[in-house]
Design an enzyme around this catalytic site. Structure first.
Site, PDB file in Angstrom:
ATOM      1  N   ILE A 127       0.225  -1.474  -0.097  1.00  0.00           N
ATOM      2  CA  ILE A 127       0.605   0.233   0.033  1.00  0.00           C
ATOM      3  C   ILE A 127       0.998   0.717   0.175  1.00  0.00           C
ATOM      4  O   ILE A 127       0.877   2.205  -0.892  1.00  0.00           O
ATOM      5  CB  ILE A 127      -0.692  -0.188   1.243  1.00  0.00           C
ATOM      6  CG1 ILE A 127      -1.767  -1.211   1.198  1.00  0.00           C
ATOM      7  CG2 ILE A 127      -1.624   1.540   1.039  1.00  0.00           C
ATOM      8  CD1 ILE A 127      -3.019  -1.482   1.990  1.00  0.00           C
ATOM      9  N   ASP A 177       2.313  12.742  15.240  1.00  0.00           N
ATOM     10  CA  ASP A 177       2.336  13.302  14.420  1.00  0.00           C
ATOM     11  C   ASP A 177       0.798  13.650  13.835  1.00  0.00           C
ATOM     12  O   ASP A 177       0.799  12.870  12.680  1.00  0.00           O
ATOM     13  CB  ASP A 177       2.894  12.111  13.783  1.00  0.00           C
ATOM     14  CG  ASP A 177       3.773  11.959  12.359  1.00  0.00           C
ATOM     15  OD1 ASP A 177       3.565  13.039  11.751  1.00  0.00           O
ATOM     16  OD2 ASP A 177       3.678  10.965  11.514  1.00  0.00           O
TER      17      ASP A 177
END
Length: 981
Positions: A87, A205
């Site tokens: 992916i 993040d």
């Protein structure tokens, strides 16, 4: 190597020597001029900021496509998963699509591994930390952990829920979402992060690529690769008291400035990052200037000032004509909220995600936000802003009471003499119910009878209302809905009837009050009266020549919805769906302004599709309806969103998607207790839903505690035969079956429902609701189960013939009704076949065996059609088939079938009901072996059944004791025993 990568290598040495802030600004300039080189260079700089373990990797190696190492995993198996494709490959990990490979069930996951070329102890520790963090988190907006393990070379991996979606910024721009819709998505992210923080996990993040949005509009928080655990210290501690480790990596522009200077992590860092995402989403710019900062730290720029210089395209993708319109829409509260998030001083930011989300919700609803710190003038302006319609009463009260019917805010034309009366009532509501919201308490429980009584008393003391019955009627209708929300139905009915009487000849107001009254009657199962009143309201609307189409249209939607509820309650399912579909089509035509009305209708359809014994039973479409309703109302009306979660939990349970149901059940209880209090009937329903979910997970003690809490609340509000009380009894009945066959030996026997009590209940349903009602069908099914499976404490495992004959008659009656309704009946068919199999043990009639086989022949394809090919009910059906084959002397066929039953029962999720099937199937397989003179094999099957029972904690259960006796007698006599189940 491509040109962007060559340019990135040439620029690396120049950029790596810059300070963090100058480096970030230089990268932003590069992003504007050369996006491909920016991405390549940012990857190099991210890796450089990692610990020393990564510094040994050359820049050229870092820029090599990860596919060389990533593709080495494609096609291989990790744990129960086969890797299908790559992916993505980020700074630390590689993510693959993988599929279940062990044959137990089908599932697609996102499987994350450490990038082989970046292996280091520091990275491995961060990876394991991410896996541990995800294991703690179960939330609808967080991609949850499903599995984990270690590769052959010692590298850790984990599998998480696969998310089909795009980054939040791309989703917003592709769909050209307006400001309100973008705020709604940000609120979903707030909810997810607030939940993570409550569970002690910091993300570190937050950026658009880690906030994916599914096609249904649900935000999914990903990538906890930089996360850390929180301590119990203050939100913004000094470095020595902080929480979280050293900075492993940073996302330029999104990382809080104090983190770039070496300070340790805190909640405010995640607040800062999401604030930057807010800037990007709303104004399309960054809070800090793109040029290099001067010696003094740069101050974040107001969002509305940045928006004033936006491109026309930026404004148009937010549903606005130009930059000036965009700036106006962001000025004031939204700019203040965003600036507080990205303040350079962490102590000036929001203390946590909950506070950030609360301000966004206040903005949505038109209430003062804490970031403005405004005085009385500002608060008054917000009050007037959210009450732009001529009646200050209408909009203000509905936001405080969060009523499920949204037509208080209709615009009506009042004569000039009513203006002062309207203002007087508006001030009165503002001083009582409205004061809670103005003081920032809009999330306080709304079930306070004292507050409602005070409001009603002051309302009736207003002399200005003496000459204005229309205004009084609207006020009383508002209070009626408020009392219904608090569970006081008698008072709600009294006020609703008074409001209806005051409506007079005003057709729209008459329709409004009668819809309220019909809703209350439906809640109390007075369906015929509810339908009559809703029909009268629609008739009144036909005379509403002076009303606007908008007023009449919304009233018609709600009256049709109440008609549909009443028809459903009367078992007129086809008529109910026609009315519901008509109302839903009208709500969709009205567009976003009717989103809450549409959500209510979706919830209603979802609830109906979850109910068994009806022709509308469809679980997958029900889940889709309910998830869409949550998406429409998660931020604008969280109480309504929670109303969708209640049937959604049950749908997930029935589909064997128990873990998905658990996250919603836990959140539902938390939300209900927070918003409605511990004694509200909706809180009671939430506890009952959680109990059922816990039961399916095998958490019997927790399920009993949750059920008792919900039961106590509902008993204090509803009469004994109310559907909500029956729902409690139904779940307790399932627990009774656990006592009988699963083996929950610690279950409190005093709570077991008696056969006579259920018989009396069924008789009451037949009389009040009719023999074809859902309640009557469910009650007869319950009686049949009790007749077929006697209580273990009675030690009556051989059921009397007359009991089975009574069960047969009840099943035949129910199945006949459901055939006429064209409703699925696979559950009753499987248990009916089981009862017939038991009957053949007593009679030996071959006709009963053939009938049971025919019933199962109908039940199995029906189960696959409605519940899927892996559903637990199929295990029960095949086990019953094997019993019938054994009774027919077809031992080889029975043995082959039992082999699969035992395998599936061991792998079944949820476990509870599979435990009993596993024990029985092994006992039956032993009987088959004994009939085939395979004596040692028979003993082996029975001994394995006893070992499994011991592992399940069922050693003292009557079924297991009987099996031990069977084995002992067989060892002495070699005589094949009778079936004991």
């Amino acid at each position: 190597m491509s040109d962007p990568k060559l340019r990135a290598l040439a620029l690396f040495d120049r950029y790596v020597g810059l300070s963090r802030s100058r480096q970030r600004q230089a990268l932003e300039k590069l992003r504007e001029s050369d996006l491909a080189t920016y991405h390549a260079l940012a990857s190099l700089l991210d890796a450089d900021r990692m610990q020393q373990g990564l510094l040994d990797t050359t820049a050229a190696a870092l820029l090599k496509p990860p596919r060389e190492s990533a593709d080495a995993r494609v096609g291989h198996r990790l744990g129960a998963w086969v890797i299908a494709r790559l992916i993505s490959s980020g700074g630390m990990g590689t993510v693959y699509e993988a599929h279940r490979a062990d044959g137990q069930y089908q599932q697609r996951v996102a499987l994350k591994c450490i990038r082989r070329e970046l292996d280091s102890p520091t990275l491995a520790a961060a990876f394991v930390r991410e896996r541990s963090a995800l294991a703690q988190l179960e939330h609808p907006n967080i991609a949850s952990l499903l599995d984990g393990g270690v590769e052959a070379d010692g590298r850790p991996w984990f599998a998480m829920r696969y998310v089909e979606g795009v980054s939040i910024d791309q989703f917003c721009d592709d769909a050209a979402l307006d400001i309100h819709a973008r705020i709604a998505l940000l609120l979903q992210a707030c909810n997810a992060l607030a939940y993570a923080h409550r569970n002690g996990v910091l993300h570190h993040d937050i950026k658009p690529s880690n906030l994916l949005v599914t096609p249904e509009g649900q935000v999914q928080l990903l990538d906890f690769g930089l996360c850390s655990a929180m301590s119990a210290s203050a939100p913004e501690p000094a470095p020595e008291a902080g929480s979280g480790g050293a900075l492993l990596a940073a996302s330029p522009g999104y990382t809080a400035p104090e983190r770039l200077t070496g300070k340790l992590a805190s909640v405010s860092g995640d607040v800062y990052s999401l604030g930057v995402v807010m800037y990007q989403s709303l104004c399309g710019d960054w809070p800090l200037p793109s040029t290099f900062p001067s010696a003094a730290p740069a101050q974040p720029r107001p969002m509305d000032e940045l928006a004033a210089h936006a491109t026309v395209r930026t404004a148009q993708t937010r549903g606005l004509r130009n930059a000036r319109a965009l700036a106006r829409s962001l000025a004031g509260d939204l700019t203040a909220i965003a600036l507080r998030c990205v303040d350079n001083d962490p102590r000036q930011r929001y203390p946590d995600m909950q506070a950030f989300g609360d301000d966004l919700r206040r903005w949505q609803r038109g209430y003062p936000v804490s970031a403005r710190r405004g005085g009385r003038v500002y608060r008054l302006a917000r009050f007037l802003s959210r009450n732009r319609l001529p009646s200050a009463l209408a909009g203000g009260v509905v936001l405080v009471l969060v009523s499920s019917l949204a037509f208080i805010g209709w615009q009506w034309r009042q004569a000039a003499r009513e203006a002062e009366a309207t203002r007087t009532v508006g001030r009165m509501f503002e001083s009582t119910l409205g004061a809670a919201t103005l003081s920032g308490l809009s999330e306080a429980p709304i079930s306070s009878q004292v507050l409602l009584q005070k409001t009603e008393r002051q309302l009736r003391e207003q002399r200005a209302l003496e000459d204005h019955p229309v205004l009084l009627a609207r006020s009383l209708a508002t209070l009626a809905r408020s009392h219904a929300m608090s569970g006081d139905y008698p008072q709600a009915m009294r006020l609703a009837r008074e409001a209806s009487a005051l409506a007079g000849d005003d057709p729209v107001l008459r329709a409004e009050t009668e819809a309220t009254l019909a809703s209350l009657l439906n809640l109390q199962t007075s369906y015929r009266e509810a339908f009559r009143i809703a029909s009268a309201g629609l008739t009144a609307l036909q005379r509403a020549r002076g009303a606007t189409a908008d007023e009449a249209g919304l009233a018609r939607i709600h009256l049709q919805a109440e008609q549909a509820r009443a028809q459903w309650g009367l078992s007129n399912y086809g008529d109910a769906m026609v009315l519901l579909d008509t109302a839903m089509a009208a709500a969709k035509r009205r567009g976003p302004e009717s989103s809450e009305s549409l959500a209510e209708l979706l919830i209603l359809r979802g609830q109906w599709r979850v109910l068994p014994w009806t022709p509308e039973y469809r679980l997958e479409p029900a889940i889709n309806d309910l998830q869409e309703a949550i998406s429409l109302t998660e931020t604008s009306n969280p109480l309504l969103a929670d109303s969708a979660r209640l049937p959604l939990v049950r749908a997930f349970n029935e589909m064997d998607r128990i873990e998905e149901g658990r996250s919603h059940a836990v959140l539902l209880v938390e939300n209900r207790r927070h918003r409605l209090g511990d004694h509200h009937p909706e809180t009671g329903k939430a506890w009952v839903a959680l109990a059922e979910n816990q039961w399916w997970l095998g958490q019997f003690a927790d399920a009993e505690k949750s059920l008792r809490r919900g039961e106590a609340i509902l008993e204090s509000v509803f009469p004994p035969l109310h559907p909500e009380r029956i729902e409690v009894l139904k779940i307790r009945g399932r627990m009774d079956m656990t006592v009988r066959w699963v083996g929950a030996t610690r279950h409190d026997a005093s709570t077991v429902i008696s056969l006579d009590a259920v018989r009396k209940m069924v008789a009451a349903f037949d009389k009040s609701e009719g023999p074809e009602s859902n309640l009557a069908i469910n009650g007869r099914y319950w009686v049949a189960l009790l007749l077929t499976y006697p209580l273990p404490r009675e030690q009556r495992w051989q059921v009397a013939h007359d009991q089975l004959e009574e069960a047969r008659a009840l099943y035949e009656l129910n199945l006949g009704i459901m055939r006429r309704k064209q409703a699925p009946a696979m559950l009753q068919k499987v248990h009916y076949a089981r009862a017939l199999a038991r009957m053949t043990q007593l009679t030996g009639y071959a006709d009963d065996i053939r009938l049971a086989q025919q019933v199962l022949k109908e039940a199995i394809p029906e189960t696959i059609r409605y519940l899927g090919p892996e559903h637990r009910l199929l295990i029960h059906a095949r086990q019953t088939q094997a019993m019938l084959l054994y009774q027919s002397g077809q031992f080889d066929e029975a043995d082959r079938l039992l082999d699969g039953v035992i395998r599936d029962a061991r792998a079944a999720v949820p476990r509870p009901t599979a435990n009993g099937v596993l024990i029985e199937a092994q006992e039956l397989r032993g009987l088959v072996a004994a009939r085939r003179n395979q004596h040692e094999l028979a003993r082996e099957y029975w001994q394995q059944a006893l070992r499994d029972a011991d592992q399940m904690g069922l050693t003292g259960h009557p079924v297991v004791l009987a099996l031990a006796t069977t084995l002992s007698q067989y060892d002495r006599t070699q005589r094949v025993p009778d079936i004991r189940f």
